[in-house]
Design an enzyme around this catalytic site. Structure first.
Site, PDB file in Angstrom:
ATOM      1  N   HIS A 118       1.051  -1.071   0.021  1.00  0.00           N
ATOM      2  CA  HIS A 118      -0.024   0.136   0.102  1.00  0.00           C
ATOM      3  C   HIS A 118       0.816   1.404   0.023  1.00  0.00           C
ATOM      4  O   HIS A 118       1.833   1.337   0.918  1.00  0.00           O
ATOM      5  CB  HIS A 118      -0.649  -0.027   1.293  1.00  0.00           C
ATOM      6  N   CYS A 119       0.911   1.992  -0.936  1.00  0.00           N
ATOM      7  CA  CYS A 119       1.637   3.116  -1.186  1.00  0.00           C
ATOM      8  C   CYS A 119       0.798   4.427  -0.913  1.00  0.00           C
ATOM      9  O   CYS A 119      -0.093   4.774  -1.510  1.00  0.00           O
ATOM     10  CB  CYS A 119       2.048   3.261  -2.695  1.00  0.00           C
ATOM     11  N   PRO A 120       1.053   5.089   0.034  1.00  0.00           N
ATOM     12  CA  PRO A 120       0.270   6.422   0.291  1.00  0.00           C
ATOM     13  C   PRO A 120       0.687   7.600  -0.667  1.00  0.00           C
ATOM     14  O   PRO A 120       0.088   8.310  -0.775  1.00  0.00           O
ATOM     15  CB  PRO A 120       0.804   6.737   1.829  1.00  0.00           C
TER      16      PRO A 120
END
Length: 693
Positions: free
Chosen positions: A176-178
């Site tokens: 999960h890449c913010p």
């Protein structure tokens, strides 16, 4: 013509709003453009990424490109625009594309899966084990485990994982890449990789062009300050690119390695196909060739989305999603009817003649209406703990009482294995019922106090054996409060007494050494003995006009002296005929037995060491052992003191004892021999071993 239009409009059905499935989506994702676009629930960092890329590129195009196009090549702005276009398009596509969310199981599918993994007659089997939550499948001859997702109620496919931020299972979950504001999975990984590569090229291009601009200015100005004044925004662009280019290039290189080996970030961190977690295993998903892996991941066919975001939600689908989003417990109706106030503190409901007090919620079932219970954390001695307040009483047709426990002490939090008495009181879990009969105090102050059960042990000397009698008084009237084993004290006094006991226990632990100080027993009870307390009756909350000490003061003084023990609110009385190994006893009910054994061992050890170490000429050894009495035995204490004085005057104890002949081993921790003359003849507890010549 107008009439025809009116007739056609009147025959049309009324416009009804259609509910789409994305509006009832069970995850936390955000949807845009009527379900066409979706992203993660938190997109603040994504907007920061857009501002950094767009702002830096805008400064480059505004202040560097005109100078470089005239000085070097007019194609520089075109190359920069192409790189910026690729970077932003890849970023937006990564952010607003479905990463490969796997839909959750319906109610029928979840029930079918639970039935498959359920073991028949498992509860009746003595070797019952929980049903397995994994399945094994073969991928190119290699066994791969499929884990069960308790949230989505499905067995996740290979390489899938559940994202805790988006609350969805994602196929081929990478991470999960913010920075992009979305999960990176099977359907948007190619766009994410293109974003990293294009951003790396864009950063390198802008950085090199800006540095070139500054170098050309240096040749003209020959001074650094003049260059900064001539192109301040170029300096800002250089600093931004310099600090971001390294992380971008490193991340792009890392994902290039993952792409060529057909791995994910999740698999690489876990060491699934490397030697990090043990022997190296072969990657069953790799094509065996770097080019084939890159072509499959970056240029392969894109799988369709598994969630029908723009589909029309039927009534059955709406009911199913509402059931999944807000499951109800079997006792939810009962709990809602009681209007209870739940607390995080453990509670115990009493069991009366026809009522059962529920634990933690204050529900009384069986003859009485449902009644809430509360816990007043701000004032433990408030009226909510007493009488008709109903705070701790969960009663049916009979009397049922419960206890609310305050938050754990600091000693309990810091030292979970501590044996201090303060921790035992705080950590005490009510396991049984204690009947506290209602008693109406005369004043408002007394009405705000609760009864603290102070268990006192009466020691009886029977031929060297000590028998303990624990008495718990169930006072039902004002006359029965004269029982010496029932002391009515206030909450602050109880807290002070418990703190004093804890300090005394810690002091005893520090004093366990081979020093001579362990040979003395400084008994503090003599200061509390009064001639008016000969009948051992403790009454009231404060000192009366006759000068009687209050119960709280006596309790606090006894706690400081270390003579107060078993101050527990609901420890069951332990008789001599009770089996100490009985599993039904209270968890702390064996403290008395341990103390009895310890005291007997100390007495035997003290007398043995004294008889062995004394170097006397044919002495006649005698032991005068005076047991500890209660606070009210004033007459016995006076007699004991007179006997000791008479014994000292007649036998010349000071000259008969050869202290130099004592071995050092007799000065151990367990020795309680009083070999020195006591300065206070009215001591209440004296243990002395003498030798009569």
């Amino acid at each position: 013509m107008n009439l025809l239009c009116c007739c056609c409009c009147s025959n049309m059905a009324p416009n009804q709003r259609v509910t789409r499935k994305w509006e009832l989506f069970a995850g936390r994702n955000k949807f845009y453009c009527d379900g066409l676009l979706m992203s993660a629930p938190h997109t603040g960092v994504f907007y920061l990424t857009c501002i950094l890329i767009t702002g830096t590129s805008a400064l480059f195009f505004a202040f560097d490109c005109p100078f470089l196009a005239d000085s070097i090549n007019p194609a520089i702005p075109i190359v920069g625009a192409v790189l910026y276009f690729f970077t932003m398009s890849s970023l937006l596509r990564t952010t607003f594309t479905d990463p490969g969310v796997i839909p959750r199981a319906s109610n029928d599918e979840a029930a079918y899966i639970e039935k498959q993994i359920e073991v028949p007659n498992s509860l009746n089997s003595p070797t019952y084990r929980p049903p397995p939550r994994t399945k094994e499948v073969l991928v190119k001859g290699q066994t791969v485990k499929l884990k069960y997702c308790f949230t989505c109620k499905i067995f996740r496919p290979p390489r899938a994982s559940h994202c805790s931020l988006c609350d969805n299972c994602v196929d081929r979950f990478d991470h999960h890449c913010p920075w992009v504001g979305n999960c990176v999975g099977k359907r948007n990984y190619r766009f994410f990789y293109l974003f990293l590569v294009s951003l790396a090229f864009l950063a390198v291009f802008i950085f090199s062009c800006s540095v070139t601009h500054l170098v050309l200015l240096m040749k003209k100005e020959h001074e650094v300050f003049n260059v900064i004044k001539a192109a301040p925004f170029t300096v800002i662009v250089v600093f931004i690119c310099f600090f971001s280019i390294w992380s971008v290039i490193g991340l792009a290189g890392f994902h290039t390695y993952l792409t060529t080996s057909d791995q994910t970030t999740n698999e690489d961190l876990k060491g699934s196909f490397s030697s990090k977690g043990g022997p190296r295993t072969q990657n069953p998903y790799s094509r065996g060739n770097i080019c084939l892996n890159c072509c499959h991941i970056l240029c392969g066919p894109m799988t369709p989305s598994l969630i029908d975001r723009r589909g029309i939600a039927t009534d059955e689908f709406i009911q199913q999603m509402q059931h999944q989003s807000s499951p109800r417990h079997a006792l939810s109706d009962v709990l809602s009817a009681s209007h209870m106030v739940t607390t995080s503190q453990p509670m115990m409901g009493g069991l009366g003649g026809g009522g059962i007090g529920g634990a933690g919620g204050g529900i009384s079932i069986g003859g009485a209406e449902l009644k809430p219970r509360f816990y007043d954390e701000s004032n433990p001695s408030s009226s909510t703990l007493e009488g008709n307040g109903g705070a701790i009483n969960g009663h049916g047709n009979g009397h049922g009482n419960g206890f609310d426990h305050p938050p754990p002490s600091y000693d309990l939090v810091q030292n979970g294995n501590s044996n201090s008495l303060a921790q035992l009181v705080d950590n005490e879990i009510p396991l049984v019922q204690m009947d506290i009969p209602a008693y109406t105090h005369q004043t408002a102050t007394q009405a705000r106090q609760y009864r603290h059960r102070h268990h006192k042990q009466r020691q009886i000397c029977n031929g060297g054996t000590v028998s303990y009698e624990n008495q718990l008084a169930n006072a039902s009237s004002e006359d029965e409060l004269d029982d010496p084993d029932v002391v009515v004290v206030g909450s602050p006094e109880v807290v002070a007494a418990v703190a004093a006991i804890a300090s005394n226990k810690a002091r005893e632990m520090r004093n366990r050494s081979g020093s001579y100080s362990n040979l003395f027993d400084a008994d503090f009870e003599a200061a509390l003995v009064n001639s008016s307390l000969a009948d051992n009756h403790v009454r009231g909350e404060g000192a009366s006009s006759s000068g009687k000490p209050s119960a709280g003061a006596a309790l606090l003084a006894a706690a400081i002296s270390g003579k107060t023990e078993n101050m527990y609110s609901n420890v069951l009385p332990v008789d001599n005929d009770t089996d100490p190994a009985d599993s039904t006893l209270h968890v702390y009910s064996n403290i008395i037995d341990e103390r009895k054994q310890q005291e007997q061992a100390n007495n035997v050890l003290s007398s043995t060491l004294l008889c062995d170490d004394l170097d006397l000429d044919d002495p006649v050894s005698a032991s005068c052992h005076v047991k500890r009495k209660s606070l009210g035995d004033g007459a016995e204490q006076v007699k004991s003191a007179e006997r000791l004085r008479m014994l000292h005057d007649n036998t010349m104890i000071d000259t008969a004892l050869d202290l130099d002949s004592l071995d050092g081993s007799s000065m151990g921790n367990n020795s309680q021999s009083c070999l020195v003359k006591s300065g206070k003849p009215n001591a209440t507890s004296v243990t002395t071993n003498v030798a009569i010549v």
